[in-house]
Design a protein around this motif. Structure first.
Motif, PDB file in Angstrom:
ATOM      1  N   LEU A   1      -4.044  -0.688  -8.248  1.00 39.10           N
ATOM      2  CA  LEU A   1      -5.276   0.099  -8.119  1.00 39.10           C
ATOM      3  C   LEU A   1      -4.893   1.472  -7.608  1.00 39.10           C
ATOM      4  O   LEU A   1      -3.934   1.614  -6.843  1.00 39.10           O
ATOM      5  N   GLN A   2      -5.675   2.469  -8.026  1.00 43.97           N
ATOM      6  CA  GLN A   2      -5.575   3.764  -7.377  1.00 43.97           C
ATOM      7  C   GLN A   2      -6.972   4.146  -6.919  1.00 43.97           C
ATOM      8  O   GLN A   2      -7.962   3.951  -7.636  1.00 43.97           O
ATOM      9  N   PHE A   3      -7.067   4.690  -5.733  1.00 42.70           N
ATOM     10  CA  PHE A   3      -8.356   5.008  -5.128  1.00 42.70           C
ATOM     11  C   PHE A   3      -8.672   6.499  -5.302  1.00 42.70           C
ATOM     12  O   PHE A   3      -7.791   7.300  -5.627  1.00 42.70           O
ATOM     13  N   PRO A   4      -9.956   6.882  -5.070  1.00 41.27           N
ATOM     14  CA  PRO A   4     -10.341   8.289  -5.253  1.00 41.27           C
ATOM     15  C   PRO A   4      -9.506   9.266  -4.429  1.00 41.27           C
ATOM     16  O   PRO A   4      -9.346  10.416  -4.816  1.00 41.27           O
TER      17      PRO A   4
ATOM     18  N   ARG B   1       0.815  -1.206   0.000  1.00 45.50           N
ATOM     19  CA  ARG B   1       0.000   0.000   0.000  1.00 45.50           C
ATOM     20  C   ARG B   1       0.855   1.266   0.000  1.00 45.50           C
ATOM     21  O   ARG B   1       1.955   1.279   0.546  1.00 45.50           O
ATOM     22  N   CYS B   2       0.275   2.311  -0.577  1.00 47.57           N
ATOM     23  CA  CYS B   2       0.982   3.567  -0.714  1.00 47.57           C
ATOM     24  C   CYS B   2       0.004   4.723  -0.539  1.00 47.57           C
ATOM     25  O   CYS B   2      -1.075   4.729  -1.148  1.00 47.57           O
ATOM     26  N   SER B   3       0.388   5.690   0.283  1.00 50.56           N
ATOM     27  CA  SER B   3      -0.372   6.929   0.392  1.00 50.56           C
ATOM     28  C   SER B   3       0.453   8.041  -0.234  1.00 50.56           C
ATOM     29  O   SER B   3       1.591   8.273   0.193  1.00 50.56           O
ATOM     30  N   SER B   4      -0.089   8.685  -1.233  1.00 50.21           N
ATOM     31  CA  SER B   4       0.675   9.698  -1.951  1.00 50.21           C
ATOM     32  C   SER B   4       0.755  10.985  -1.136  1.00 50.21           C
ATOM     33  O   SER B   4       0.006  11.196  -0.184  1.00 50.21           O
ATOM     34  N   GLN B   5       1.684  11.827  -1.541  1.00 47.03           N
ATOM     35  CA  GLN B   5       1.847  13.123  -0.900  1.00 47.03           C
ATOM     36  C   GLN B   5       0.596  13.952  -1.164  1.00 47.03           C
ATOM     37  O   GLN B   5      -0.031  13.847  -2.220  1.00 47.03           O
ATOM     38  N   SER B   6       0.241  14.779  -0.186  1.00 45.49           N
ATOM     39  CA  SER B   6      -0.971  15.590  -0.281  1.00 45.49           C
ATOM     40  C   SER B   6      -0.987  16.401  -1.588  1.00 45.49           C
ATOM     41  O   SER B   6      -0.008  17.055  -1.940  1.00 45.49           O
ATOM     42  N   GLY B   7      -2.097  16.304  -2.324  1.00 48.68           N
ATOM     43  CA  GLY B   7      -2.244  17.068  -3.563  1.00 48.68           C
ATOM     44  C   GLY B   7      -1.683  16.383  -4.795  1.00 48.68           C
ATOM     45  O   GLY B   7      -1.845  16.895  -5.906  1.00 48.68           O
ATOM     46  N   HIS B   8      -1.045  15.232  -4.633  1.00 51.97           N
ATOM     47  CA  HIS B   8      -0.464  14.517  -5.777  1.00 51.97           C
ATOM     48  C   HIS B   8      -1.478  13.520  -6.319  1.00 51.97           C
ATOM     49  O   HIS B   8      -1.962  12.661  -5.570  1.00 51.97           O
ATOM     50  N   ASN B   9      -1.772  13.582  -7.637  1.00 54.46           N
ATOM     51  CA  ASN B   9      -2.794  12.713  -8.199  1.00 54.46           C
ATOM     52  C   ASN B   9      -2.233  11.584  -9.062  1.00 54.46           C
ATOM     53  O   ASN B   9      -2.982  10.839  -9.681  1.00 54.46           O
TER      54      ASN B   9
END
Lengths: 114, 112
Positions: free
Chosen positions: A67-70, A22-30
């Motif tokens: 997968l990428q989530f909303p 799992r990965c959480s991207s940096q805030s504001g990165h799409n």
């Protein structure tokens, strides 16, 4: 501002098993990209996701899926694990969409397949 | 021939030395050239990137791109023990193809 985070940090699996990273991207990165880094090698591109759609794939077999989530977080799934899948798996996020040059990496998940 | 070649080293220098790190590449379609620093057991950290040919300076770091020779360099002035890490060059095509193609990385050790 929180950087890119990945979980778990380390993982040990047996050949033939399945794994989800799992990965959480940096805030504001799409945009999120996944890379595999074998010991002593540079990272190799697995695939990229932009706004929940796959936007490019490297030379990896279909048992590597994502997968990428909303909220722009992402998962990397690997089925039927092989010994050669042992590596550091890196997630990188980018601001400003698919054409963004800058990619910011997380600390990685170290996967060991026995 | 690999798309991006980088001497893995290791490279050992005394503190204060000027360090030169290099990569060559084969695909003239690359337009963006990056340098990442990776400490042991960490993810790569973007140091700087250059578009097309030319020089770019950021503090003690200077990146150079020579597209005619397909050769890029990173210079580190007044090297410090904290610069000890693996340095990865990476390249990217233009447009929306966002994947980076990395070299193997050069392991640098700066001795006090």
């Amino acid at each position: 501002e929180t950087g890119v985070t990945q979980s778990p940090t380390h993982l040990i699996k047996t050949r033939g098993q399945q794994v989800t990273l799992r990965c959480s991207s940096q805030s504001g990165h799409n945009t999120v990209s996944w890379y595999q880094q074998a010991l002593g090698q540079g990272p190799q591109f697995i695939f990229q996701y932009y706004r929940e759609e796959e936007n490019g794939r490297g030379n990896f077999p279909p048992r590597f899926s994502g997968l990428q989530f909303p909220n722009y977080s992402s998962e990397l799934n690997v089925n039927a694990l092989e010994l050669d899948d042992s590596a550091l798996y890196l997630c990188a996020s980018s601001p400003s969409g698919r054409a963004s040059v800058e990619q910011y990496f997380g600390p990685g998940t170290r996967l060991t397949v026995t | 021939q690999k798309e991006v070649e980088q001497d893995p080293g290791p490279l050992s220098v005394p503190e204060g030395a000027i360090v030169s790190l290099n990569c060559t590449y084969s695909n003239s379609a690359f337009q963006y050239f990056m340098w990442y620093r990776q400490y042991s057991r960490k993810g790569p950290e973007l140091l700087m990137y250059t578009y097309s040919s030319g020089n770019k300076e950021d503090g003690r770091f200077t990146a150079q791109v020579d597209k005619s020779s397909k050769y890029i360099s990173l210079f580190i002035r007044d090297s410090q023990p904290s610069d000890s890490a693996t340095y990865l060059c990476a390249m990217r095509y233009g447009g929306s193809q966002g994947n980076l193609i990395f070299g193997k990385g050069t392991k640098l050790s700066v001795k006090p």
